[in-house]
Design a protein around this motif. Structure first.
Motif, PDB file in Angstrom:
ATOM      1  N   PRO A  30       0.841  -1.204   0.000  1.00  0.00           N
ATOM      2  CA  PRO A  30       0.000   0.000   0.000  1.00  0.00           C
ATOM      3  C   PRO A  30       0.875   1.253   0.000  1.00  0.00           C
ATOM      4  N   GLY A  31       0.403   2.270  -0.637  1.00  0.00           N
ATOM      5  CA  GLY A  31       1.144   3.518  -0.690  1.00  0.00           C
ATOM      6  C   GLY A  31       0.443   4.512  -1.595  1.00  0.00           C
ATOM      7  N   TYR A  32       1.153   5.531  -1.995  1.00  0.00           N
ATOM      8  CA  TYR A  32       0.596   6.559  -2.859  1.00  0.00           C
ATOM      9  C   TYR A  32       1.039   6.342  -4.292  1.00  0.00           C
ATOM     10  N   LEU A  33       0.131   6.571  -5.205  1.00  0.00           N
ATOM     11  CA  LEU A  33       0.438   6.526  -6.625  1.00  0.00           C
ATOM     12  C   LEU A  33       0.394   7.947  -7.173  1.00  0.00           C
ATOM     13  N   LEU A  34       1.337   8.257  -8.037  1.00  0.00           N
ATOM     14  CA  LEU A  34       1.381   9.570  -8.671  1.00  0.00           C
ATOM     15  C   LEU A  34       1.240   9.415 -10.173  1.00  0.00           C
ATOM     16  N   SER A  35       0.520  10.331 -10.767  1.00  0.00           N
ATOM     17  CA  SER A  35       0.474  10.372 -12.227  1.00  0.00           C
ATOM     18  C   SER A  35       1.847  10.821 -12.727  1.00  0.00           C
ATOM     19  N   GLU A  36       2.079  10.659 -14.017  1.00  0.00           N
ATOM     20  CA  GLU A  36       3.365  11.107 -14.572  1.00  0.00           C
ATOM     21  C   GLU A  36       3.533  12.611 -14.382  1.00  0.00           C
TER      22      GLU A  36
ATOM     23  N   ARG B  90       6.082  17.222 -11.487  1.00  0.00           N
ATOM     24  CA  ARG B  90       6.014  18.385 -10.600  1.00  0.00           C
ATOM     25  C   ARG B  90       6.840  18.159  -9.340  1.00  0.00           C
ATOM     26  N   LEU B  91       6.821  16.948  -8.832  1.00  0.00           N
ATOM     27  CA  LEU B  91       7.631  16.635  -7.660  1.00  0.00           C
ATOM     28  C   LEU B  91       9.118  16.768  -7.981  1.00  0.00           C
TER      29      LEU B  91
ATOM     30  N   GLU C 281      -0.139  20.911  -5.952  1.00  0.00           N
ATOM     31  CA  GLU C 281      -0.672  20.186  -7.108  1.00  0.00           C
ATOM     32  C   GLU C 281      -0.310  18.707  -7.038  1.00  0.00           C
ATOM     33  N   THR C 282       0.903  18.421  -6.603  1.00  0.00           N
ATOM     34  CA  THR C 282       1.336  17.035  -6.488  1.00  0.00           C
ATOM     35  C   THR C 282       0.515  16.305  -5.434  1.00  0.00           C
TER      36      THR C 282
END
Length: 80
Positions: free
Chosen positions: A10-16, A21-22, A69-70
């Motif tokens: 389990p964790g966080y998913l980020l879009s591309e 932005r990160l 935003e991220t």
């Protein structure tokens, strides 16, 4: 019933885009960090003029926007 282990914990998913932005936020911090290091008066006299507060403010505002935003795009992921 046989349970299979999920390939991802389990964790966080980020879009591309959120990941980009990160990375931009990290790059901003890399550029700003040497400027925030303490300097002696002699170093201050030898260096270029100080960065105006408006420029600092703009950089920090951009960082805040990138991070917000991220975070808005981060999604909690879990299997089950």
């Amino acid at each position: 019933m046989i349970q299979t282990q999920s390939p991802l914990p389990p964790g966080y998913l980020l879009s591309e885009e959120a990941h980009r932005r990160l990375q931009l936020a990290r790059n901003h911090l890399d550029l700003l960090s040497p400027l925030a290091e303490p300097r002696t008066l002699r170093e201050e006299a030898d260096d270029a003029p100080p960065i105006p507060l408006g420029v600092w403010s703009t950089c920090l505002a951009q960082l805040t926007e990138l991070i917000n935003e991220t975070l808005e795009n981060a999604r909690w992921w879990h299997d089950g």
